[in-house]
Design a protein around this motif. Sequence first.
Motif, PDB file in Angstrom:
ATOM      1  N   SER A 107       6.911  63.899  -6.227  1.00 53.08           N
ATOM      2  CA  SER A 107       7.973  64.770  -5.700  1.00 53.08           C
ATOM      3  C   SER A 107       7.155  65.411  -4.398  1.00 53.08           C
ATOM      4  N   ASN A 108       8.170  66.423  -3.838  1.00 58.76           N
ATOM      5  CA  ASN A 108       7.615  67.110  -2.785  1.00 58.76           C
ATOM      6  C   ASN A 108       7.157  68.497  -3.316  1.00 58.76           C
ATOM      7  N   LEU A 109       6.943  68.918  -4.526  1.00 62.68           N
ATOM      8  CA  LEU A 109       6.414  70.016  -4.967  1.00 62.68           C
ATOM      9  C   LEU A 109       4.995  70.148  -4.838  1.00 62.68           C
ATOM     10  N   ALA A 110       4.578  70.991  -4.113  1.00 66.53           N
ATOM     11  CA  ALA A 110       2.958  71.045  -3.821  1.00 66.53           C
ATOM     12  C   ALA A 110       2.292  72.304  -4.488  1.00 66.53           C
ATOM     13  N   ILE A 111       1.202  72.042  -5.128  1.00 67.17           N
ATOM     14  CA  ILE A 111       0.376  73.157  -5.848  1.00 67.17           C
ATOM     15  C   ILE A 111      -0.063  74.056  -4.529  1.00 67.17           C
ATOM     16  N   VAL A 112      -0.087  75.231  -4.551  1.00 67.12           N
ATOM     17  CA  VAL A 112      -0.864  75.997  -3.671  1.00 67.12           C
ATOM     18  C   VAL A 112      -1.741  76.686  -4.550  1.00 67.12           C
ATOM     19  N   GLY A 113      -2.517  77.967  -3.861  1.00 65.94           N
ATOM     20  CA  GLY A 113      -3.816  78.069  -4.484  1.00 65.94           C
ATOM     21  C   GLY A 113      -3.806  79.175  -5.430  1.00 65.94           C
ATOM     22  N   ARG A 114      -3.061  79.011  -6.537  1.00 67.43           N
ATOM     23  CA  ARG A 114      -2.995  79.930  -7.507  1.00 67.43           C
ATOM     24  C   ARG A 114      -2.846  79.016  -8.656  1.00 67.43           C
ATOM     25  N   TYR A 115      -3.476  79.455 -10.019  1.00 63.79           N
ATOM     26  CA  TYR A 115      -3.729  78.807 -11.149  1.00 63.79           C
ATOM     27  C   TYR A 115      -4.113  79.740 -12.364  1.00 63.79           C
ATOM     28  N   ILE A 116      -3.289  79.738 -13.376  1.00 61.01           N
ATOM     29  CA  ILE A 116      -3.645  80.502 -14.595  1.00 61.01           C
ATOM     30  C   ILE A 116      -4.214  79.197 -15.527  1.00 61.01           C
ATOM     31  N   LEU A 117      -5.298  79.362 -15.798  1.00 57.73           N
ATOM     32  CA  LEU A 117      -5.894  78.239 -16.468  1.00 57.73           C
ATOM     33  C   LEU A 117      -6.611  78.844 -17.951  1.00 57.73           C
ATOM     34  N   THR A 118      -6.715  77.651 -19.113  1.00 55.55           N
ATOM     35  CA  THR A 118      -7.166  78.112 -20.076  1.00 55.55           C
ATOM     36  C   THR A 118      -8.639  77.614 -20.084  1.00 55.55           C
ATOM     37  N   PRO A 119      -9.642  78.016 -20.958  1.00 53.85           N
ATOM     38  CA  PRO A 119     -11.019  77.805 -20.762  1.00 53.85           C
ATOM     39  C   PRO A 119     -11.420  76.280 -20.973  1.00 53.85           C
ATOM     40  N   GLY A 120     -10.286  75.514 -21.781  1.00 54.82           N
ATOM     41  CA  GLY A 120     -10.552  74.252 -21.917  1.00 54.82           C
ATOM     42  C   GLY A 120     -10.654  73.348 -20.700  1.00 54.82           C
ATOM     43  N   ILE A 121     -10.335  73.877 -19.692  1.00 55.13           N
ATOM     44  CA  ILE A 121     -10.256  73.070 -18.412  1.00 55.13           C
ATOM     45  C   ILE A 121     -11.796  72.845 -18.082  1.00 55.13           C
ATOM     46  N   PHE A 122     -12.916  73.574 -18.365  1.00 56.76           N
ATOM     47  CA  PHE A 122     -14.186  73.496 -18.136  1.00 56.76           C
ATOM     48  C   PHE A 122     -14.715  72.014 -18.631  1.00 56.76           C
ATOM     49  N   ASP A 123     -14.439  71.811 -20.070  1.00 59.02           N
ATOM     50  CA  ASP A 123     -14.816  70.515 -20.608  1.00 59.02           C
ATOM     51  C   ASP A 123     -14.089  69.387 -19.814  1.00 59.02           C
ATOM     52  N   ALA A 124     -12.866  69.474 -19.293  1.00 63.32           N
ATOM     53  CA  ALA A 124     -11.992  68.548 -18.708  1.00 63.32           C
ATOM     54  C   ALA A 124     -12.775  68.205 -17.314  1.00 63.32           C
ATOM     55  N   ILE A 125     -12.991  69.221 -16.617  1.00 59.40           N
ATOM     56  CA  ILE A 125     -13.708  69.299 -15.402  1.00 59.40           C
ATOM     57  C   ILE A 125     -15.231  68.283 -15.726  1.00 59.40           C
ATOM     58  N   GLU A 126     -15.756  68.741 -16.657  1.00 62.33           N
ATOM     59  CA  GLU A 126     -17.225  68.094 -16.922  1.00 62.33           C
ATOM     60  C   GLU A 126     -17.028  66.707 -16.998  1.00 62.33           C
ATOM     61  N   HIS A 127     -15.721  66.113 -17.372  1.00 60.74           N
ATOM     62  CA  HIS A 127     -15.614  64.832 -17.695  1.00 60.74           C
ATOM     63  C   HIS A 127     -14.689  64.167 -16.633  1.00 60.74           C
TER      64      HIS A 127
END
Length: 197
Positions: A104-124
């Motif tokens: 698409s042409n929908l771009a992420i800009v620098g704001r995120y609301i994240l849940t802590p599960g993201i840390f395990d995902a980043i590690e992997h």
Amino acid sequence: MIQVYYVRQKLPRGLGDAVLQARAFVNGDPFAVLLADDIIDGPTPCLVQMQQVARRYPGMVVAVMEVPREQTSSYGIIEGTAVVPGVWEVTGLVEKPEPADAPSNLAIVGRYILTPGIFDAIEHTEPGKNGEVQLTDALQAMLPFKKVYACEFKGTRYDIGDQMGLLKANVALALKRPELAGDLRQFLSETLETIFD
Ligand code: G1P
């Protein structure tokens, strides 16, 4: 009025790795990530608009804006299904795709609301685009387990990692400050006169 804690990312391993450094501070709570080179000026702060989405649609939320097709390779790009005007349920995310590959042409800009599960995902998450650990890739990996919504915020975004973006942000925001606006207006009009004389 606030306490600020910080931690340094020792090597430039990418945005995902940078976010991972904050794991101990987050302590199991949902949290916000604000990339400091994206300035967003809106009628309501972008994060507040995103919180409104998160309250209605539990999950993680990214801020998005439409960009010209030829610019997709500068952003994380989402694929999504419209939920209500301005809100998408994200079905895919790609970091900096070429225009031909962008979903698409929908771009992420620098704001995120994240849940802590993201840390395990980043590690992997293996290093991706440009050899860096990408937050976009970690979000993609979480899609089967956690909903991600995109909020097309109302407001203007300035990329202050870009010289012209930095200039524009300074002028636009200074013109909104009563203690600066008068003098700046005067300066700008005098400067414009010298250009058009
Ligand atoms: C980062 C993210 C990218 C996002 C962009 C917004 O990229 O990786 O997904 O679209 O911020 O500014 P960067 O600009 O740091 O390369």
